[in-house]
Design an enzyme around this catalytic site. Structure first.
Site, mmCIF file in Angstrom:
data_model
loop_
_atom_site.group_PDB
_atom_site.id
_atom_site.type_symbol
_atom_site.label_atom_id
_atom_site.label_comp_id
_atom_site.label_asym_id
_atom_site.label_seq_id
_atom_site.Cartn_x
_atom_site.Cartn_y
_atom_site.Cartn_z
ATOM 1 N N ASP A 31 0.858 -1.171 0.000
ATOM 2 C CA ASP A 31 0.000 0.000 0.000
ATOM 3 C C ASP A 31 0.907 1.237 0.000
ATOM 4 O O ASP A 31 1.791 1.362 0.845
ATOM 5 C CB ASP A 31 -0.876 -0.021 1.268
ATOM 6 C CG ASP A 31 -2.268 0.497 1.012
ATOM 7 O OD1 ASP A 31 -2.388 1.570 0.390
ATOM 8 O OD2 ASP A 31 -3.240 -0.158 1.433
ATOM 9 N N ASP B 98 -2.952 4.736 -2.462
ATOM 10 C CA ASP B 98 -4.029 5.340 -1.665
ATOM 11 C C ASP B 98 -4.404 6.726 -2.208
ATOM 12 O O ASP B 98 -3.529 7.522 -2.536
ATOM 13 C CB ASP B 98 -3.506 5.473 -0.226
ATOM 14 C CG ASP B 98 -4.592 5.795 0.783
ATOM 15 O OD1 ASP B 98 -5.517 4.984 0.933
ATOM 16 O OD2 ASP B 98 -4.505 6.869 1.419
ATOM 17 N N GLU C 103 -6.338 3.874 -5.834
ATOM 18 C CA GLU C 103 -7.637 4.175 -5.228
ATOM 19 C C GLU C 103 -7.952 5.637 -5.522
ATOM 20 O O GLU C 103 -7.129 6.523 -5.257
ATOM 21 C CB GLU C 103 -7.593 3.952 -3.715
ATOM 22 C CG GLU C 103 -8.978 4.102 -3.104
ATOM 23 C CD GLU C 103 -8.961 4.654 -1.703
ATOM 24 O OE1 GLU C 103 -9.874 4.341 -0.933
ATOM 25 O OE2 GLU C 103 -8.026 5.413 -1.366
HETATM 26 O O1 ISL Z 1 -13.784 9.303 -1.488
HETATM 27 C C1 ISL Z 1 -14.262 8.348 -0.959
HETATM 28 C C2 ISL Z 1 -15.476 7.760 -1.546
HETATM 29 O O2 ISL Z 1 -15.746 8.271 -2.836
HETATM 30 C C3 ISL Z 1 -13.644 7.807 0.275
HETATM 31 O O3 ISL Z 1 -14.130 6.539 0.520
HETATM 32 C C4 ISL Z 1 -12.114 7.813 0.198
HETATM 33 O O4 ISL Z 1 -11.684 7.378 -1.035
HETATM 34 C C5 ISL Z 1 -11.519 6.923 1.219
HETATM 35 O O5 ISL Z 1 -11.884 7.343 2.491
HETATM 36 C C6 ISL Z 1 -9.996 6.897 1.121
HETATM 37 O O6 ISL Z 1 -9.553 5.740 1.740
HETATM 38 C C7 ISL Z 1 -8.181 5.481 1.851
HETATM 39 O O7 ISL Z 1 -7.454 6.545 2.421
HETATM 40 C C8 ISL Z 1 -7.775 6.879 3.767
HETATM 41 C C9 ISL Z 1 -7.837 5.650 4.687
HETATM 42 O O8 ISL Z 1 -8.467 6.001 5.887
HETATM 43 C C10 ISL Z 1 -8.581 4.497 4.056
HETATM 44 O O9 ISL Z 1 -8.527 3.353 4.889
HETATM 45 C C11 ISL Z 1 -7.970 4.253 2.709
HETATM 46 O O10 ISL Z 1 -8.492 3.125 2.060
HETATM 47 C C12 ISL Z 1 -6.727 7.830 4.229
HETATM 48 O O11 ISL Z 1 -5.457 7.320 3.994
#
Ligand code: ISL
Ligand code: CA
Length: 540
Positions: free
Chosen positions: A97, A198, A251
């Site tokens: 990650d 991320d 993501e």
């Molecule tokens: O934007 C979103 C939905 O359209 C959110 O879900 C967003 O993408 C998400 O919260 C991001 O997640 C990632 O980064 C965060 C962390 O808390 C999450 O666990 C991770 O998957 C911050 O690093």
């Protein structure tokens, strides 16, 4: 074009909840090594590890304080090297990650930046107060509240899109770019086969003007997928990734298909595939906290858009940020096993690289939390505070948050009916879900009819079937309760029919059965509750 990361199935490990090896109640790397045999038997070819780097855990590892070391609670760098080796022996590759939008406020860079110590003074986004002490603009955080936090020591505000313990890096600073490239090289050289990146579409903040009011996340238009963000991704490819046999899955927050096409364009190669959210939000109003009724038709609509507009993408139904799919789009009571298998069929018959989240293959359910006090997740607590400030009554807040909380998917993996589900001999960091005595790996391993064996069967089916891997996707039919679609390659086609309902439904397709979650051998045109049928079209 065939690629190893298209042929294989990915399995996401949330390390703290996977397997504890030393009784401290926290899953760890030796624990993962001890379960590689089980993963191999499932048929997965790639593991994605949620962060295992040093972290004070304000956001369970997504707040990193040292990118080049393993947090002692998970083990050591030597353990990680052993994991790379042991996985390789079983032909399993590992992606890490990569969390580079922000670091922990306990990272050395931030501690020095705060003191204006060079070269770190501009590693983060610092701004002076506006109009007699107020924050620099009106942007709001993904985790609620302002993105700005006042720092006494520096006498300035810093920006954090997530928790205040997750300050955003300053992507205007070339040193930040150089540091991150070195981190990537560090892990690729040690054996990583790529990265899950991320929130990778929000790195570059193009302007700091006020955001449009009333947006779910105010300010988004100033930093989502900016031109420079695209360039940064291409630079990673050119300067680092191209030197290794690896892939990236990004993501992407609030991403739409148009933006995704650009990010995943095989010519630009900014990302190889991405994680989007729309398909998990067809029964949600604002992001995932306010429910509305489910519709299979709406779901097929979203899937069709993403399946047909992109050449290749990640396909997933669960991760560490989402409720369990069987409790979400399935039925975790009477039709628990049926619906878990139906959802497995959905995931493994779509076009793209499937990502299975730990425990999904066992049909693990939501945790059944009863109070906010039982939750660990920072996001759940923040949203509760926010809803409280909007005078949303407690019973509603409770209902919504307990159903959608990220902790639903973070409870320990249920390995056996033994105490603490065989996850730990100590006290688990988050309690084991009560149904572990019936829903667990040991009970399913040798039961031919289990959810686990259904996943094994479907993963094997996909591995040996080019139509499922590379065939084109065409939607056929949907209503509120059922959907059907077709996969087609070189004149051969498979038709997939899925029921998301407790009622029977008639569908107009016939053919010989390839797989079915009721174990039937012929299809009569009537779908049973939560049935999944894949047929080979009969040519009439
Ligand atoms: O934007 C979103 C939905 O359209 C959110 O879900 C967003 O993408 C998400 O919260 C991001 O997640 C990632 O980064 C965060 C962390 O808390 C999450 O666990 C991770 O998957 C911050 O690093
Ligand atoms: Ca441990």
């Amino acid at each position: 074009m065939a690629q190893w990361w298209k042929d294989r199935v990915v399995y996401q490990i949330y390390p703290r909840s996977f397997q504890d090896s030393n009784g401290d109640g926290i899953g760890d790397i030796p624990g993962i090594i001890s379960r590689l045999e089980e993963l191999s038997k499932l048929g997965v070819g790639i593991l994605w590890l949620s962060p295992v780097y040093c972290s004070p855990d304000a956001d369970n590892g997504y707040d990193i304080s040292d990118y080049k070391d393993i947090d002692p609670k998970f083990g050591t760098l030597a353990d990680m090297d052993r994991l790379f080796q042991e996985a390789k022996r079983r032909d399993i590759r590992i992606i890490m990650d990569l969390v580079i939008n922000h670091t922990s406020d306990e990272h050395e860079w931030f501690r020095k930046s705060r003191r204006r110590e060079e070269p770190y003074a501009n590693y983060y986004i610092w701004k002076p107060a506006k109009n007699g002490g107020g924050p620099p603009n009106n942007w709001t955080s993904f985790f609620m509240g302002s993105v700005w936090e006042w720092d006494e020591r520096r006498g300035e505000y810093y920006l954090h899109l997530f928790d205040k313990k997750q300050p955003d890096l300053n992507w205007r600073n070339p040193r930040v770019m150089a540091e991150v490239k070195e981190i990537m090289r560090f892990w690729l050289t040690r054996g990583a086969a790529g990265f899950r990146c991320d929130v990778i579409n929000v790195l570059y903040k193009a302007s700091f003007a006020d955001g449009k009011r009333r947006a779910a996340v105010c300010g988004l238009e100033h930093y989502k997928s900016q031109e420079r963000n695209h360039e940064i991704l291409r630079e990673f490819r050119r300067d680092v990734l191209d030197d290794f046999d690896c892939f990236t899955v990004g993501e992407c927050a609030f991403v739409d298909v148009e933006e995704a096409r650009r990010l995943c364009d095989p010519k630009a190669r900014e990302l190889d595939m991405l994680i989007y959210f729309n398909h998990l939000e067809v029964d949600r109003r604002v992001a995932r906290y306010m429910p509305k009724p489910f519709s299979a038709k709406r779901l097929l609509g979203v899937l069709t858009e993403w399946q047909t507009e992109l050449d290749w993408n990640a396909v997933y139904l669960e991760n560490h940020d989402q409720p369990r799919i069987v409790s979400h789009y399935g039925d975790d009571k009477r039709y628990w096993a049926r619906s878990a298998k139906m959802l497995a069929t959905l995931e493994l018959t779509l076009r793209g690289t499937p990502f299975i989240y730990e425990g999904q293959e066992l049909g693990m359910t939501n945790a059944g939390f009863k109070s906010i006090g039982e939750l660990d997740d920072v996001e759940s607590h923040n949203i509760d505070d926010l809803m409280h400030s909007f005078c949303i009554p407690k019973f509603l807040r409770l209902k919504w948050i307990l159903l959608a909380s990220r902790d639903n998917a973070r409870t320990p993996v249920q390995w056996s009916a033994e105490e603490n589900a065989g996850f730990t001999t100590g006290k688990p960091w988050l309690p084991v879900t009560a149904n572990y005595r019936t829903i667990n790996y040991a009970a399913q391993d040798n039961d031919e009819d289990s959810v686990l064996n259904y996943y094994r069967k479907l993963i094997a089916l996909r591995a040996g079937n080019d139509i499922l891997k590379y065939g084109a996707f065409t939607p056929l039919f949907a209503n509120r309760r059922v959907m059907a679609y077709k996969r087609e390659l070189n004149g051969e086609a498979l038709t997939v029919m899925l029921s998301f309902s407790k009622q029977k439904a008639r569908v107009p397709y016939r053919g010989s059965i390839v797989t079915d979650n009721y174990g039937r051998t012929a299809f009569d045109g009537i779908l049973q509750p939560y049935e999944a049928v894949v047929i080979k079209e009969s040519r009439q």
